[in-house]
Write a protein that holds these residues in place. Structure first.
Motif, PDB file in Angstrom:
ATOM      1  N   ASP A  68       2.164   2.470   3.646  1.00  0.00           N
ATOM      2  CA  ASP A  68       1.103   3.463   3.473  1.00  0.00           C
ATOM      3  C   ASP A  68       1.670   4.836   3.091  1.00  0.00           C
ATOM      4  O   ASP A  68       1.041   5.860   3.348  1.00  0.00           O
ATOM      5  N   HIS A  73       0.803   5.206  -2.072  1.00  0.00           N
ATOM      6  CA  HIS A  73      -0.164   6.030  -2.780  1.00  0.00           C
ATOM      7  C   HIS A  73       0.487   6.886  -3.855  1.00  0.00           C
ATOM      8  O   HIS A  73       1.429   7.632  -3.579  1.00  0.00           O
ATOM      9  N   ASP A  79       0.832  -1.205   0.000  1.00  0.00           N
ATOM     10  CA  ASP A  79       0.000   0.000   0.000  1.00  0.00           C
ATOM     11  C   ASP A  79       0.864   1.252   0.000  1.00  0.00           C
ATOM     12  O   ASP A  79       1.288   1.730   1.056  1.00  0.00           O
ATOM     13  N   HIS A  91      -9.924  -0.229   0.313  1.00  0.00           N
ATOM     14  CA  HIS A  91      -9.089   0.769   0.994  1.00  0.00           C
ATOM     15  C   HIS A  91      -9.940   1.733   1.810  1.00  0.00           C
ATOM     16  O   HIS A  91     -11.072   2.047   1.441  1.00  0.00           O
ATOM     17  N   HIS A 123       1.062   8.547   3.738  1.00  0.00           N
ATOM     18  CA  HIS A 123       0.222   8.802   4.913  1.00  0.00           C
ATOM     19  C   HIS A 123       1.065   8.671   6.193  1.00  0.00           C
ATOM     20  O   HIS A 123       1.973   7.834   6.267  1.00  0.00           O
ATOM     21  N   GLU A 159      -5.151  -0.426   4.796  1.00  0.00           N
ATOM     22  CA  GLU A 159      -5.216   0.706   5.733  1.00  0.00           C
ATOM     23  C   GLU A 159      -6.437   0.591   6.642  1.00  0.00           C
ATOM     24  O   GLU A 159      -7.076   1.575   6.993  1.00  0.00           O
TER      25      GLU A 159
HETATM   26 ZN    ZN Z   1      -3.298   3.502   2.237  1.00  0.00          ZN
END
Ligand code: ZN
Length: 355
Positions: A313, A12, A10, A186, A316, A240
């Motif tokens: 992630d 982005h 994960d 997600h 984030h 997430e």
């Molecule tokens: Zn994520």
């Protein structure tokens, strides 16, 4: 893929703005965007200035969340020796009310992801963004993208228009299973409904935390409507989602299924067992106390070594520094979490690894 490879499930790829997508929209839609003065379809689940949306050191000069390939490379891939990363693009395709416009933007986002990210770094893979507003269009987008084996997953939001188990969505699951694509669910909302079952909350912190409720409802829907029985090869990855709510929730779901299972005869074995086989979770965020012993106990409650997938992630803000693996996860699981479980979950990754 080397034996010591790390797979980040994960990260982005953030669309830097509407201008970036214009070349990937068909002429009709490009004109429409310009005529309407449509400047942005940012995911409102992740407001650009919210601290969660990007760590302070993962922002650009103007404070924008990391949105370039170079930032992903230097701040994540190279930094943690990540061999493969799955890019999940959360642009606000699901916010649109027009089914046709949503289909046009899903196509544009997927083509943008290929040209601007996947083609430029061999470590990158992608999730197919689909217009969930219309099942036929979602299936068509899966069929269009599936020949590119760098797409390894179908991406949907935790909080959409309707529970994911609804029969109307089943052709999407059939297409995903047919093409060896897990369904990645997600965090995020299309905001057709209040994000909590009580109505609209006041604050962003409530909104983000409410995703855990969304994930629970989706999991119950997928199990109880019989999606996993109908599509036994299908994997669902909760991205997430947090992790530690799962054992208690499944204990509850399984306990009450025992009492009323006559109403869902297609659920012919305990939900706990089904989820252990067909559902996976990424490890950021990892909702647990900052105490390694507690983390180890929570992981033990999953009663499975197969379920957790490594994820940073990026960008984030889920952790600081280089603590990519939550302290307390037993050492014996690190290899499974960083590599083996992802290879078992994503057939298209394991095919690449084998070749
Ligand atoms: Zn994520």
């Amino acid at each position: 893929m080397s034996i010591c490879s790390t797979i980040d499930c994960d990260v982005h790829a953030n669309v830097p703005g509407m201008q970036a997508l214009l070349p990937y929209l068909d002429e009709q839609w490009r004109d429409s965007v310009i005529d309407r003065g449509l400047n942005s379809l940012e995911s409102i689940s992740y407001p650009p200035n919210a601290p969660l949306t990007a760590r302070a050191d993962w922002r650009g000069k103007a404070g924008e969340p990391a949105n370039t390939l170079d930032m992903l490379r230097t701040q994540a891939l190279d930094r943690w020796n990540i061999d493969v990363a799955i890019c999940n693009c959360l642009y606000g395709v699901q916010l649109l009310f027009s089914e046709d416009m949503a289909a046009a933007f899903a196509k544009a986002v997927n083509d943008w992801l290929v040209a601007e990210w996947l083609d430029r770094d061999p470590r990158l893979r992608g999730s197919i963004v689909v217009p969930m507003q219309n099942t036929d269009y979602a299936v068509a987008e899966i069929e269009r993208c599936a020949p590119d084996r760098r797409f390894v997953q179908v991406l949907v939001l935790a909080m959409g228009e309707a529970p994911l188990g609804r029969r109307a969505y089943w052709p999407i699951f059939a297409a995903a299973e047919r093409h060896d694509l897990p369904i990645g669910v997600h965090a995020g909302s299309g905001f057709r409904h209040a994000v909590t079952s009580l109505g609209w909350p006041s604050w962003y912190v409530e909104d983000y935390c409410a995703n855990a409720q969304g994930f629970q409802a989706q999991l119950a829907s997928l199990v109880c409507e019989g999606v996993f029985a109908k599509y036994p090869k299908l994997k669902v990855v909760l991205l997430e989602s947090g992790v530690t709510w799962l054992p208690a929730f499944l204990w509850r779901l399984t306990k009450f299924w025992r009492g009323v299972r006559a109403e869902v005869p297609w659920v012919d074995r305990p939900p706990w067992e089904i989820v252990r086989e067909q559902v996976r979770l990424t490890i950021q965020p990892f909702d647990a106390p900052n105490e390694p012993g507690a983390v180890a106990r929570l992981v033990d409650q999953l009663q499975s070594d197969d379920m957790l997938l490594f994820a940073s992630d990026f960008p984030h803000w889920q952790f600081d520094g280089d603590d990519i693996m939550p302290a307390g996860i037993p050492q014996k699981l690190h290899g499974r979490i960083k590599r083996d479980n992802a290879l078992a979950t994503y057939p298209r990754l394991s095919a690449t690894a084998a070749s």
